[in-house]
Scaffold this motif. Structure first.
Motif, PDB file in Angstrom:
ATOM      1  N   ALA A  73       0.822  -1.218   0.000  1.00  0.00           N
ATOM      2  CA  ALA A  73       0.000   0.000   0.000  1.00  0.00           C
ATOM      3  C   ALA A  73       0.852   1.261   0.000  1.00  0.00           C
ATOM      4  O   ALA A  73       0.504   2.258  -0.649  1.00  0.00           O
ATOM      5  N   ASP A  74       1.967   1.248   0.730  1.00  0.00           N
ATOM      6  CA  ASP A  74       2.841   2.427   0.760  1.00  0.00           C
ATOM      7  C   ASP A  74       3.422   2.727  -0.610  1.00  0.00           C
ATOM      8  O   ASP A  74       3.561   3.892  -1.002  1.00  0.00           O
ATOM      9  N   SER A  75       3.769   1.676  -1.346  1.00  0.00           N
ATOM     10  CA  SER A  75       4.320   1.856  -2.683  1.00  0.00           C
ATOM     11  C   SER A  75       3.294   2.507  -3.609  1.00  0.00           C
ATOM     12  O   SER A  75       3.623   3.410  -4.387  1.00  0.00           O
ATOM     13  N   ILE A  76       2.055   2.070  -3.526  1.00  0.00           N
ATOM     14  CA  ILE A  76       0.987   2.653  -4.342  1.00  0.00           C
ATOM     15  C   ILE A  76       0.799   4.125  -3.995  1.00  0.00           C
ATOM     16  O   ILE A  76       0.680   4.985  -4.880  1.00  0.00           O
ATOM     17  N   GLU A  77       0.778   4.435  -2.709  1.00  0.00           N
ATOM     18  CA  GLU A  77       0.564   5.816  -2.279  1.00  0.00           C
ATOM     19  C   GLU A  77       1.707   6.726  -2.727  1.00  0.00           C
ATOM     20  O   GLU A  77       1.478   7.861  -3.168  1.00  0.00           O
ATOM     21  N   GLU A 114      -1.297 -16.037  -1.613  1.00  0.00           N
ATOM     22  CA  GLU A 114      -0.409 -14.902  -1.889  1.00  0.00           C
ATOM     23  C   GLU A 114      -0.804 -14.199  -3.182  1.00  0.00           C
ATOM     24  O   GLU A 114      -0.748 -12.969  -3.287  1.00  0.00           O
ATOM     25  N   SER A 115      -1.219 -14.964  -4.167  1.00  0.00           N
ATOM     26  CA  SER A 115      -1.672 -14.368  -5.420  1.00  0.00           C
ATOM     27  C   SER A 115      -2.888 -13.477  -5.200  1.00  0.00           C
ATOM     28  O   SER A 115      -3.001 -12.391  -5.772  1.00  0.00           O
ATOM     29  N   MET A 116      -3.811 -13.919  -4.345  1.00  0.00           N
ATOM     30  CA  MET A 116      -4.978 -13.094  -4.033  1.00  0.00           C
ATOM     31  C   MET A 116      -4.548 -11.801  -3.336  1.00  0.00           C
ATOM     32  O   MET A 116      -5.051 -10.714  -3.630  1.00  0.00           O
ATOM     33  N   ARG A 117      -3.603 -11.923  -2.420  1.00  0.00           N
ATOM     34  CA  ARG A 117      -3.147 -10.741  -1.675  1.00  0.00           C
ATOM     35  C   ARG A 117      -2.493  -9.733  -2.610  1.00  0.00           C
ATOM     36  O   ARG A 117      -2.762  -8.527  -2.538  1.00  0.00           O
ATOM     37  N   VAL A 118      -1.653 -10.222  -3.487  1.00  0.00           N
ATOM     38  CA  VAL A 118      -0.887  -9.314  -4.344  1.00  0.00           C
ATOM     39  C   VAL A 118      -1.731  -8.804  -5.502  1.00  0.00           C
ATOM     40  O   VAL A 118      -1.858  -7.591  -5.717  1.00  0.00           O
ATOM     41  N   TYR A 119      -2.345  -9.699  -6.262  1.00  0.00           N
ATOM     42  CA  TYR A 119      -2.951  -9.290  -7.515  1.00  0.00           C
ATOM     43  C   TYR A 119      -4.421  -8.900  -7.391  1.00  0.00           C
ATOM     44  O   TYR A 119      -4.853  -7.916  -7.991  1.00  0.00           O
ATOM     45  N   ALA A 120      -5.202  -9.637  -6.611  1.00  0.00           N
ATOM     46  CA  ALA A 120      -6.602  -9.246  -6.438  1.00  0.00           C
ATOM     47  C   ALA A 120      -6.697  -7.981  -5.582  1.00  0.00           C
ATOM     48  O   ALA A 120      -7.337  -6.999  -5.969  1.00  0.00           O
ATOM     49  N   GLY A 122      -4.269  -5.941  -4.955  1.00  0.00           N
ATOM     50  CA  GLY A 122      -3.533  -4.877  -5.641  1.00  0.00           C
ATOM     51  C   GLY A 122      -4.378  -4.164  -6.676  1.00  0.00           C
ATOM     52  O   GLY A 122      -4.298  -2.937  -6.835  1.00  0.00           O
ATOM     53  N   LEU A 123      -5.208  -4.914  -7.398  1.00  0.00           N
ATOM     54  CA  LEU A 123      -6.124  -4.304  -8.374  1.00  0.00           C
ATOM     55  C   LEU A 123      -7.073  -3.344  -7.671  1.00  0.00           C
ATOM     56  O   LEU A 123      -7.291  -2.210  -8.132  1.00  0.00           O
ATOM     57  N   TYR A 124      -7.646  -3.783  -6.566  1.00  0.00           N
ATOM     58  CA  TYR A 124      -8.550  -2.930  -5.793  1.00  0.00           C
ATOM     59  C   TYR A 124      -7.828  -1.686  -5.281  1.00  0.00           C
ATOM     60  O   TYR A 124      -8.332  -0.563  -5.403  1.00  0.00           O
ATOM     61  N   ALA A 125      -6.638  -1.880  -4.714  1.00  0.00           N
ATOM     62  CA  ALA A 125      -5.919  -0.757  -4.102  1.00  0.00           C
ATOM     63  C   ALA A 125      -5.501   0.277  -5.143  1.00  0.00           C
ATOM     64  O   ALA A 125      -5.604   1.488  -4.911  1.00  0.00           O
ATOM     65  N   MET A 126      -5.018  -0.177  -6.300  1.00  0.00           N
ATOM     66  CA  MET A 126      -4.631   0.759  -7.357  1.00  0.00           C
ATOM     67  C   MET A 126      -5.847   1.513  -7.890  1.00  0.00           C
ATOM     68  O   MET A 126      -5.802   2.733  -8.107  1.00  0.00           O
ATOM     69  N   THR A 127      -6.932   0.790  -8.108  1.00  0.00           N
ATOM     70  CA  THR A 127      -8.149   1.415  -8.635  1.00  0.00           C
ATOM     71  C   THR A 127      -8.686   2.444  -7.658  1.00  0.00           C
ATOM     72  O   THR A 127      -9.078   3.556  -8.060  1.00  0.00           O
TER      73      THR A 127
END
Length: 261
Positions: A73-77, A114-120, A122-127
């Protein structure tokens, strides 16, 4: 009235692409930059950032490469803050392209999680991060890069006898969920004049594909081939630009007819 070709121009717009290194990602970044957008491409491998900028420069485009881990999350922000700071609070286009296949086999339950944590997530967090920034300005386009594997089940016969890894479920799960998440985001942001659409590409021809695999795959498409290194560019510019201002919540297969059969 604006001329039709002007509707496709991205001059004056700011675009962010999560992922920008491999052949599929490269044509997304190129399409946005060539159409005139100030374009940020990203990687979670910091050592690649300079190489990425040089690669695009050699192809005639200027892009900004920055670090991004969609699972952090910090990286996205930090990326959002940089883009907004350098562009007067403006971001117009987000391409959710980061992804991968973390699982190696059906039995890898920990890797599925882990795939759900990162990619699913991550999609929500970026959006959410960039979509909210667009909503504040009452304009924007979010483009999710899905896959035909979010639309159909695996065809294991494609891989038989070719010493290739078989499909694994996390990729299918994430890409399938992405299509309906696209509809959710379209509904949430529509009142703010922010659109959200999905592109579901078919297989891309690359050095990783053997001739035997490419031939087998081509026979499953109407056009008789895998995607090349420009086939995604047109739909990206269309969805990012004012040419698609009345299009939202849609999934567009770019697959040579693979899923039309």
């Amino acid at each position: 009235m604006r001329q039709v070709l002007d509707l496709f121009s991205l001059r004056g717009k700011v675009a962010v692409v999560s992922g920008g290194y491999d052949k599929f990602s490269r044509q997304i970044g190129l399409a946005l930059a060539q159409a005139g957008a100030t374009t940020y491409v990203t990687s979670r491998d910091r050592s690649r950032l300079g190489e990425m900028e040089r690669m695009y420069a050699e192809l005639g485009c200027t892009v900004v490469a920055d670090y991004l881990d969609v699972g952090d999350a910090d990286s996205i922000e930090k990326l959002k803050e940089r883009v907004l700071r350098e562009n007067g609070g403006q971001v117009d286009i987000l391409v959710n392209n980061a992804g991968g296949r973390l699982m190696n086999a059906w039995e890898d339950g920990a890797q599925f999680a882990e795939s759900m944590r990162v990619y699913a997530h991550g999609l929500y967090a970026m959006t959410r991060a960039f979509g909210d920034a667009m909503a504040a300005r009452k304009a924007g386009s979010i483009i999710n890069i899905g896959s035909i594997h979010g639309m159909v089940g695996p065809t294991e016969s494609l891989y038989e006898g070719l010493d290739l890894p078989l499909p694994v479920p996390d990729y299918f799960f994430v890409k399938g969920g992405m299509i309906n998440f696209t509809r959710f985001a379209a509904a949430r942001y529509g009142k703010h004049n922010v659109r959200c659409n999905c592109v579901s590409p078919g297989g891309l021809r690359s050095e990783r594909n053997s001739e035997a695999f490419a031939e087998r795959y081509g026979k499953l498409t109407y056009l008789g081939r895998m995607a090349n290194d420009t086939d995604l560019m047109g739909v990206i510019v269309f969805l990012a630009s004012d040419a698609s201002l009345y299009l939202t919540g849609v999934n567009i297969p770019v697959d040579g007819g693979y899923t039309a059969q």
